[in-house]
Write a protein that holds these residues in place. Structure first.
Motif, mmCIF file in Angstrom:
data_model
loop_
_atom_site.group_PDB
_atom_site.id
_atom_site.type_symbol
_atom_site.label_atom_id
_atom_site.label_comp_id
_atom_site.label_asym_id
_atom_site.label_seq_id
_atom_site.Cartn_x
_atom_site.Cartn_y
_atom_site.Cartn_z
ATOM 1 N N UNK A 1 0.829 -1.210 0.000
ATOM 2 C CA UNK A 1 0.000 0.000 0.000
ATOM 3 C C UNK A 1 0.859 1.255 0.000
ATOM 4 N N UNK A 2 1.930 1.237 0.807
ATOM 5 C CA UNK A 2 2.830 2.391 0.856
ATOM 6 C C UNK A 2 3.506 2.575 -0.493
ATOM 7 N N UNK A 3 3.966 1.486 -1.096
ATOM 8 C CA UNK A 3 4.605 1.548 -2.409
ATOM 9 C C UNK A 3 3.622 2.036 -3.478
ATOM 10 N N UNK A 4 2.375 1.574 -3.407
ATOM 11 C CA UNK A 4 1.353 2.010 -4.358
ATOM 12 C C UNK A 4 1.062 3.498 -4.238
ATOM 13 N N UNK A 5 0.938 3.975 -3.002
ATOM 14 C CA UNK A 5 0.695 5.402 -2.783
ATOM 15 C C UNK A 5 1.886 6.224 -3.263
ATOM 16 N N UNK A 6 3.076 5.731 -2.993
ATOM 17 C CA UNK A 6 4.291 6.438 -3.427
ATOM 18 C C UNK A 6 4.363 6.509 -4.960
ATOM 19 N N UNK A 7 4.038 5.396 -5.651
ATOM 20 C CA UNK A 7 4.085 5.384 -7.119
ATOM 21 C C UNK A 7 3.041 6.323 -7.717
ATOM 22 N N UNK A 8 1.844 6.352 -7.152
ATOM 23 C CA UNK A 8 0.815 7.270 -7.639
ATOM 24 C C UNK A 8 1.285 8.706 -7.466
ATOM 25 N N UNK A 9 1.851 9.016 -6.330
ATOM 26 C CA UNK A 9 2.374 10.362 -6.087
ATOM 27 C C UNK A 9 3.523 10.699 -7.021
ATOM 28 N N UNK A 10 4.370 9.717 -7.294
ATOM 29 C CA UNK A 10 5.521 9.972 -8.172
ATOM 30 C C UNK A 10 5.078 10.239 -9.605
ATOM 31 N N UNK A 11 4.081 9.548 -10.086
ATOM 32 C CA UNK A 11 3.646 9.725 -11.474
ATOM 33 C C UNK A 11 2.838 11.016 -11.689
ATOM 34 N N UNK A 12 2.103 11.435 -10.687
ATOM 35 C CA UNK A 12 1.271 12.613 -10.854
ATOM 36 C C UNK A 12 1.932 13.894 -10.338
ATOM 37 N N UNK A 13 3.064 13.775 -9.710
ATOM 38 C CA UNK A 13 3.732 14.943 -9.152
ATOM 39 C C UNK A 13 4.597 15.667 -10.169
ATOM 40 N N UNK A 14 4.842 15.088 -11.321
ATOM 41 C CA UNK A 14 5.791 15.683 -12.265
ATOM 42 C C UNK A 14 5.116 16.406 -13.427
ATOM 43 N N UNK A 15 3.876 16.782 -13.313
ATOM 44 C CA UNK A 15 3.205 17.484 -14.404
ATOM 45 C C UNK A 15 3.851 18.824 -14.715
ATOM 46 N N UNK A 16 4.296 19.543 -13.686
ATOM 47 C CA UNK A 16 4.948 20.829 -13.922
ATOM 48 C C UNK A 16 6.233 20.652 -14.711
ATOM 49 N N UNK A 17 6.935 19.594 -14.461
ATOM 50 C CA UNK A 17 8.181 19.339 -15.175
ATOM 51 C C UNK A 17 7.912 19.051 -16.648
ATOM 52 N N UNK A 18 6.829 18.362 -16.940
ATOM 53 C CA UNK A 18 6.512 18.016 -18.328
ATOM 54 C C UNK A 18 5.994 19.210 -19.117
ATOM 55 N N UNK A 19 5.479 20.223 -18.462
ATOM 56 C CA UNK A 19 4.929 21.392 -19.137
ATOM 57 C C UNK A 19 5.969 22.465 -19.426
#
Length: 153
Positions: free
Chosen positions: A9-27
Motif C-alpha cells: 500500500x505504501x509503495x502504491x501510494x508512493x508510485x501514484x504520487x511519483x507519477x502525478x507529481x511531475x506534471x509541472x516538469x513536463x509542461x
C-alpha cells in the motif's frame, strides 16, 4: 503477511504520487530549442533570420562550378557561349529527370512563416528595437519571397 500488505500500500501510494507529481516538469518549454512564441520578438532575431535566408535564396557568383551563378543557366544559348558542347537544345536530346529539380518551396515557406509571425507583432508593437529597422527586415523578406517566386517561373 500483514507487513507485506502495508508495504504494498505504501509503495502504491508512493508510485501514484511519483507519477502525478511531475506534471509541472513536463509542461516546461524545451531548453535546447527556440519556441515560436519566444522567437522573432527582437530586432536582432529578425536580422539573423533574414541573413540566413539571404545565403540560401540569392545566387552565388563564386568560382565553384560554372562560376556564373544564376547566369550560368544561359550557358549554351544565344545569350552566352561556352567552350564545351551541350546538346540540350537539340531536338530530342534533353530529357527531363523523373526526380530532383528545383521545385522545392522550403524557402517560400520560410518567408511566409516570417511574414505571418512578424507583421502582426509589428503592427501591435510587440517587437523590441528600432521601428525603421524592423520595417526594413520585413521588406527584405517580402523581396526574398518575390525573388523565390520569380525563380519558379
Amino acid at each position: 503477511m500483514k507487513t507485506t500488505k502495508i508495504l504494498e500500500k505504501i509503495l502504491g501510494i508512493w508510485m501514484v504520487g511519483a507519477f502525478f507529481a511531475c506534471n509541472d516538469y513536463l509542461d516546461r518549454e524545451p531548453l535546447t530549442m527556440v519556441t515560436p512564441e519566444n522567437y522573432l520578438t527582437e530586432e536582432s532575431q529578425l536580422a539573423s533570420y533574414a541573413n540566413n535566408l539571404y545565403s540560401t535564396i540569392l545566387p552565388s557568383h563564386s568560382n565553384a562550378g560554372s562560376g556564373y551563378g544564376t547566369y550560368g543557366m544561359d550557358m549554351h544559348t544565344d545569350k552566352m557561349a561556352h567552350k564545351n558542347y551541350d546538346n540540350r537544345y537539340a531536338p530530342g536530346q534533353w530529357k527531363v529527370d523523373q526526380s530532383g529539380g528545383s521545385w522545392s518551396f522550403d524557402m517560400i515557406y520560410s518567408c511566409n512563416y516570417f511574414i505571418q509571425n512578424v507583421v502582426p507583432k509589428s503592427e501591435v508593437g510587440e517587437i523590441e528595437g528600432d521601428d525603421t529597422n524592423i520595417k526594413q527586415y520585413i521588406g527584405e523578406i517580402y523581396f526574398l519571397r518575390a525573388y523565390e517566386y520569380f525563380k519558379k517561373l
